[in-house]
Design an enzyme around this catalytic site. Structure first.
Site, PDB file in Angstrom:
ATOM      1  N   GLY A  10      13.051  -4.726   2.357  1.00 30.02           N
ATOM      2  CA  GLY A  10      12.309  -5.228   1.193  1.00 30.02           C
ATOM      3  C   GLY A  10      13.167  -5.222  -0.065  1.00 30.02           C
ATOM      4  O   GLY A  10      14.367  -4.939  -0.023  1.00 30.02           O
ATOM      5  N   ASP A  31      11.423  -1.310   9.428  1.00 34.83           N
ATOM      6  CA  ASP A  31      10.609  -2.271   8.667  1.00 34.83           C
ATOM      7  C   ASP A  31       9.900  -3.180   9.671  1.00 34.83           C
ATOM      8  O   ASP A  31      10.501  -3.562  10.684  1.00 34.83           O
ATOM      9  CB  ASP A  31      11.520  -3.099   7.745  1.00 34.83           C
ATOM     10  CG  ASP A  31      10.766  -3.754   6.604  1.00 34.83           C
ATOM     11  OD1 ASP A  31      11.100  -3.477   5.438  1.00 34.83           O
ATOM     12  OD2 ASP A  31       9.822  -4.541   6.870  1.00 34.83           O
ATOM     13  N   ASN A  32       8.651  -3.524   9.385  1.00 34.04           N
ATOM     14  CA  ASN A  32       7.946  -4.433  10.304  1.00 34.04           C
ATOM     15  C   ASN A  32       8.065  -5.890   9.853  1.00 34.04           C
ATOM     16  O   ASN A  32       7.415  -6.769  10.431  1.00 34.04           O
ATOM     17  CB  ASN A  32       6.473  -4.027  10.453  1.00 34.04           C
ATOM     18  CG  ASN A  32       5.686  -4.165   9.167  1.00 34.04           C
ATOM     19  OD1 ASN A  32       6.242  -4.535   8.131  1.00 34.04           O
ATOM     20  ND2 ASN A  32       4.405  -3.863   9.219  1.00 34.04           N
ATOM     21  N   LEU A  33       8.848  -6.138   8.814  1.00 32.64           N
ATOM     22  CA  LEU A  33       9.129  -7.492   8.311  1.00 32.64           C
ATOM     23  C   LEU A  33       7.869  -8.217   7.829  1.00 32.64           C
ATOM     24  O   LEU A  33       7.824  -9.443   7.817  1.00 32.64           O
ATOM     25  CB  LEU A  33       9.875  -8.333   9.375  1.00 32.64           C
ATOM     26  CG  LEU A  33      11.173  -7.716   9.901  1.00 32.64           C
ATOM     27  CD1 LEU A  33      11.793  -8.613  10.995  1.00 32.64           C
ATOM     28  CD2 LEU A  33      12.200  -7.523   8.782  1.00 32.64           C
ATOM     29  N   PHE A  80       9.759   3.512   1.376  1.00 35.17           N
ATOM     30  CA  PHE A  80       9.377   2.361   0.545  1.00 35.17           C
ATOM     31  C   PHE A  80       8.259   1.543   1.180  1.00 35.17           C
ATOM     32  O   PHE A  80       7.576   0.798   0.488  1.00 35.17           O
ATOM     33  CB  PHE A  80      10.561   1.384   0.404  1.00 35.17           C
ATOM     34  CG  PHE A  80      11.725   1.882  -0.375  1.00 35.17           C
ATOM     35  CD1 PHE A  80      11.698   1.892  -1.759  1.00 35.17           C
ATOM     36  CD2 PHE A  80      12.875   2.330   0.267  1.00 35.17           C
ATOM     37  CE1 PHE A  80      12.782   2.331  -2.490  1.00 35.17           C
ATOM     38  CE2 PHE A  80      13.963   2.764  -0.456  1.00 35.17           C
ATOM     39  CZ  PHE A  80      13.920   2.769  -1.839  1.00 35.17           C
ATOM     40  N   SER A 124       4.515   4.818  -8.504  1.00 36.12           N
ATOM     41  CA  SER A 124       4.494   3.763  -9.506  1.00 36.12           C
ATOM     42  C   SER A 124       3.934   4.292 -10.825  1.00 36.12           C
ATOM     43  O   SER A 124       3.082   5.185 -10.836  1.00 36.12           O
ATOM     44  CB  SER A 124       3.595   2.644  -8.985  1.00 36.12           C
ATOM     45  OG  SER A 124       3.263   1.775 -10.029  1.00 36.12           O
ATOM     46  N   ALA A 125       4.371   3.680 -11.918  1.00 37.31           N
ATOM     47  CA  ALA A 125       3.850   4.034 -13.242  1.00 37.31           C
ATOM     48  C   ALA A 125       2.363   3.733 -13.343  1.00 37.31           C
ATOM     49  O   ALA A 125       1.697   4.208 -14.267  1.00 37.31           O
ATOM     50  CB  ALA A 125       4.605   3.247 -14.305  1.00 37.31           C
ATOM     51  N   THR A 126       1.847   2.983 -12.381  1.00 32.34           N
ATOM     52  CA  THR A 126       0.417   2.650 -12.404  1.00 32.34           C
ATOM     53  C   THR A 126      -0.460   3.913 -12.356  1.00 32.34           C
ATOM     54  O   THR A 126      -1.592   3.901 -12.834  1.00 32.34           O
ATOM     55  CB  THR A 126       0.090   1.665 -11.251  1.00 32.34           C
ATOM     56  OG1 THR A 126      -1.206   1.157 -11.431  1.00 32.34           O
ATOM     57  CG2 THR A 126       0.164   2.304  -9.894  1.00 32.34           C
ATOM     58  N   TYR A 148      -4.545  -0.340  -4.621  1.00 33.56           N
ATOM     59  CA  TYR A 148      -3.094  -0.111  -4.538  1.00 33.56           C
ATOM     60  C   TYR A 148      -2.724   1.141  -5.337  1.00 33.56           C
ATOM     61  O   TYR A 148      -2.048   2.043  -4.826  1.00 33.56           O
ATOM     62  CB  TYR A 148      -2.325  -1.331  -5.084  1.00 33.56           C
ATOM     63  CG  TYR A 148      -0.874  -1.021  -5.337  1.00 33.56           C
ATOM     64  CD1 TYR A 148       0.016  -0.848  -4.280  1.00 33.56           C
ATOM     65  CD2 TYR A 148      -0.376  -0.848  -6.644  1.00 33.56           C
ATOM     66  CE1 TYR A 148       1.355  -0.523  -4.514  1.00 33.56           C
ATOM     67  CE2 TYR A 148       0.948  -0.525  -6.881  1.00 33.56           C
ATOM     68  CZ  TYR A 148       1.805  -0.362  -5.807  1.00 33.56           C
ATOM     69  OH  TYR A 148       3.120  -0.033  -6.036  1.00 33.56           O
ATOM     70  N   LYS A 152      -1.173   5.117  -4.210  1.00 34.41           N
ATOM     71  CA  LYS A 152       0.006   5.817  -4.750  1.00 34.41           C
ATOM     72  C   LYS A 152      -0.401   7.221  -5.204  1.00 34.41           C
ATOM     73  O   LYS A 152       0.272   8.211  -4.921  1.00 34.41           O
ATOM     74  CB  LYS A 152       0.618   5.037  -5.923  1.00 34.41           C
ATOM     75  CG  LYS A 152       1.251   3.733  -5.501  1.00 34.41           C
ATOM     76  CD  LYS A 152       2.444   3.966  -4.572  1.00 34.41           C
ATOM     77  CE  LYS A 152       3.017   2.702  -4.006  1.00 34.41           C
ATOM     78  NZ  LYS A 152       3.915   2.897  -2.875  1.00 34.41           N
ATOM     79  N   ASN A 197       2.884 -12.218  -8.899  1.00 40.96           N
ATOM     80  CA  ASN A 197       2.067 -11.436  -9.828  1.00 40.96           C
ATOM     81  C   ASN A 197       2.901 -10.905 -10.974  1.00 40.96           C
ATOM     82  O   ASN A 197       2.386 -10.598 -12.029  1.00 40.96           O
ATOM     83  CB  ASN A 197       1.500 -10.203  -9.106  1.00 40.96           C
ATOM     84  CG  ASN A 197       0.311 -10.552  -8.280  1.00 40.96           C
ATOM     85  OD1 ASN A 197      -0.653 -11.082  -8.793  1.00 40.96           O
ATOM     86  ND2 ASN A 197       0.389 -10.263  -6.993  1.00 40.96           N
TER      87      ASN A 197
HETATM   88  N1  LIG Z   1       8.375  -3.830  -6.944  1.00 45.36           N
HETATM   89  C1  LIG Z   1       7.703  -3.134  -7.842  1.00 45.36           C
HETATM   90  O1  LIG Z   1       7.491  -3.600  -8.966  1.00 45.36           O
HETATM   91  C2  LIG Z   1       7.207  -1.735  -7.526  1.00 45.36           C
HETATM   92  C3  LIG Z   1       6.752  -0.911  -8.590  1.00 45.36           C
HETATM   93  C4  LIG Z   1       6.294   0.359  -8.278  1.00 45.36           C
HETATM   94  C5  LIG Z   1       6.290   0.827  -6.968  1.00 45.36           C
HETATM   95  N2  LIG Z   1       6.726  -0.002  -5.966  1.00 45.36           N
HETATM   96  C6  LIG Z   1       6.695   0.497  -4.587  1.00 45.36           C
HETATM   97  O2  LIG Z   1       8.004   0.483  -4.058  1.00 45.36           O
HETATM   98  C7  LIG Z   1       7.962   0.213  -2.664  1.00 45.36           C
HETATM   99  C8  LIG Z   1       8.878  -0.949  -2.353  1.00 45.36           C
HETATM  100  O3  LIG Z   1       8.499  -2.064  -3.128  1.00 45.36           O
HETATM  101  P1  LIG Z   1       9.226  -3.468  -3.006  1.00 45.36           P
HETATM  102  O4  LIG Z   1       9.036  -4.178  -4.298  1.00 45.36           O
HETATM  103  O5  LIG Z   1      10.564  -3.302  -2.459  1.00 45.36           O
HETATM  104  O6  LIG Z   1       8.271  -4.166  -1.925  1.00 45.36           O
HETATM  105  P2  LIG Z   1       8.624  -5.111  -0.677  1.00 45.36           P
HETATM  106  O7  LIG Z   1       7.343  -5.709  -0.217  1.00 45.36           O
HETATM  107  O8  LIG Z   1       9.733  -6.031  -1.032  1.00 45.36           O
HETATM  108  O9  LIG Z   1       9.159  -4.054   0.390  1.00 45.36           O
HETATM  109  C9  LIG Z   1       8.293  -3.290   1.192  1.00 45.36           C
HETATM  110  C10 LIG Z   1       8.803  -3.406   2.623  1.00 45.36           C
HETATM  111  O10 LIG Z   1       7.970  -2.614   3.470  1.00 45.36           O
HETATM  112  C11 LIG Z   1       7.726  -3.340   4.669  1.00 45.36           C
HETATM  113  N3  LIG Z   1       6.477  -2.795   5.235  1.00 45.36           N
HETATM  114  C12 LIG Z   1       5.233  -2.845   4.727  1.00 45.36           C
HETATM  115  N4  LIG Z   1       4.378  -2.167   5.515  1.00 45.36           N
HETATM  116  C13 LIG Z   1       5.108  -1.669   6.545  1.00 45.36           C
HETATM  117  C14 LIG Z   1       4.817  -0.887   7.691  1.00 45.36           C
HETATM  118  N5  LIG Z   1       3.575  -0.463   7.964  1.00 45.36           N
HETATM  119  N6  LIG Z   1       5.829  -0.561   8.558  1.00 45.36           N
HETATM  120  C15 LIG Z   1       7.092  -0.977   8.318  1.00 45.36           C
HETATM  121  N7  LIG Z   1       7.426  -1.726   7.256  1.00 45.36           N
HETATM  122  C16 LIG Z   1       6.451  -2.069   6.373  1.00 45.36           C
HETATM  123  C17 LIG Z   1       7.695  -4.801   4.263  1.00 45.36           C
HETATM  124  O11 LIG Z   1       8.006  -5.680   5.324  1.00 45.36           O
HETATM  125  C18 LIG Z   1       8.775  -4.831   3.160  1.00 45.36           C
HETATM  126  O12 LIG Z   1      10.051  -5.125   3.727  1.00 45.36           O
HETATM  127  C19 LIG Z   1       6.495  -0.053  -2.316  1.00 45.36           C
HETATM  128  O13 LIG Z   1       5.946   1.142  -1.803  1.00 45.36           O
HETATM  129  C20 LIG Z   1       5.885  -0.392  -3.660  1.00 45.36           C
HETATM  130  O14 LIG Z   1       4.530  -0.081  -3.708  1.00 45.36           O
HETATM  131  C21 LIG Z   1       7.192  -1.261  -6.216  1.00 45.36           C
END
Ligand SMILES: NC(=O)c1ccc[n+]([C@@H]2O[C@H](COP(=O)([O-])OP(=O)(O)OC[C@H]3O[C@@H](n4cnc5c(N)ncnc54)[C@H](O)[C@@H]3O)[C@@H](O)[C@H]2O)c1
Length: 331
Positions: A10, A31-33, A80, A124-126, A148, A152, A197
């Site tokens: 991701g 990762d499950n893609l 992640f 997350s800051a949320t 969501y 967290k 978003n």
């Molecule tokens: N991007 C942001 O703005 C942000 C902000 C705060 C927190 N986060 C957190 O950071 C983490 C990573 O975010 P990101 O932006 O890289 O998201 P992303 O969607 O790009 O990456 C998440 C990855 O997890 C994989 N995935 C989801 N469920 C899965 C499962 N059950 N098994 C295996 N793989 C799984 C998806 O295929 C994806 O590759 C997340 O937990 C997200 O909530 C992201």
């Protein structure tokens, strides 16, 4: 160290794999893609000139997690994997709770059973809700307005309780602010699915001509120009913060804000993007979006002191790198 990176193909995970490999660690991706592509593994290898193991598995599936841990010896986990779209979580609460919570529970359980001490969690800051910025790790968390955010907050609580009950399990909870940008090679970055978003993918989609203009949600907040203020952080700074957090894990649970400590408004980011890339982005001010807060930025004192980490890339670099990835990336 040999590190399991869940969600490693991701957006944030792939950049963190690069930083881990560059710091000399080995990486196993699970990762499950569901929101990423397998070819990202090759891009990570190309950037770092290092090998990476990849397992296409669902980490919210207990049997698959158990098998992964029984076949590998990990020194740490960076978790992640999860669903992350706030709006979608309101429509699909069961998917969000089951994916985001079962994954955390089964991974923590496997760490205890297989003697893996270090666990880094993507929060997350949320979780600060509409507290007054700058947000500090010691602030009382306020209820979030969507499933969501609740996942967290609940995951943080679960991991804290597990660490309290198991002195051999230590956790670093990282509360991210707004990651944007991409690796400077342009090989990896954020691939948004559907209607974005977040602001930066929205801007790059307008720049690409996918959308006519950017809708700016509200210009009557009490901020410098009336538009929402956020703490944008370059994804590579965030990635490097993970390496520091992983390496510095000692015992118990520590929470760290990973942001820059600087607020940037929607219009400021838009102007920076235009200047950095020599483009013009048409926009229109529309009504506020429900659930948005006026100002969100981090107090980064704790991460600077304890992790010896500070974000060093500026807003222009974030805008330039985000656009470079968009122009190089093909669907
Ligand atoms: N991007 C942001 O703005 C942000 C902000 C705060 C927190 N986060 C957190 O950071 C983490 C990573 O975010 P990101 O932006 O890289 O998201 P992303 O969607 O790009 O990456 C998440 C990855 O997890 C994989 N995935 C989801 N469920 C899965 C499962 N059950 N098994 C295996 N793989 C799984 C998806 O295929 C994806 O590759 C997340 O937990 C997200 O909530 C992201």
């Amino acid at each position: 160290m040999n590190i399991l990176v869940t969600g490693g193909t991701g957006y944030i995970g792939s950049h963190t794999c690069v930083s881990l490999l560059e710091a000399g660690h080995s990486v196993v991706i699970a990762d499950n893609l569901s929101n990423s592509r397998k070819e990202t593994v090759n891009k990570i290898k190309e950037i770092t000139n290092r090998d990476v193991l990849f397992h296409e598995i669902d980490v919210s599936n207990k049997d698959q997690v158990k098998k992964l841990f029984s076949n590998n010896k990990f020194d740490g986990v960076i978790h992640f994997a999860g669903y992350k779209a706030v709006g979608e979580s309101l429509d699909l609460p069961i998917s969000y709770y089951s994916n985001n919570l079962f994954s955390t529970i089964f991974l923590a359980e496997a760490c205890i059973n297989y003697g893996v001490r270090r666990f880094v969690f993507s929060s997350s800051a949320t979780v600060y809700g509409d507290n007054q910025a700058p947000f500090k790790e010691t602030m009382k968390l306020l209820p979030t307005t969507n499933p969501y955010g609740s996942t967290k907050e609940m995951s943080e609580r679960i991991l804290t309780d597990v660490a309290k009950a198991n002195s051999s399990f230590s956790v670093s909870i990282l509360r991210y602010f707004n990651p944007i940008g991409a690796h400077q090679s342009g090989l990896i970055g954020e691939i948004p699915k559907g209607h974005p978003n977040n602001l930066m993918p929205y801007i790059t989609n307008v720049a690409k001509g996918k959308f006519d203009k950017l809708f700016v949600f509200g210009n009557d907040y009490s901020t410098l120009d009336g538009t929402g203020v956020r703490d944008y952080i370059h994804v590579m700074d965030l990635a490097e913060g993970h390496v520091k957090a992983l390496e510095s894990i000692d015992s118990g649970v520590e929470v760290f804000n990973l942001g820059t400590g600087q607020g940037t408004s929607v219009l400021q980011l838009l102007k920076a993007f235009e200047q950095a890339n020599g483009l013009e982005i048409p926009y229109e001010i529309v009504e506020r979006r429900p659930g948005d807060i006026a100002t969100c930025f981090a107090d980064t004192t704790k991460a600077e002191k304890h992790l010896c980490w500070k974000a060093k890339r500026g807003i222009f670099e974030m805008c330039r790198d985000a656009w470079r990835f968009e122009t190089q990336y093909t669907d």
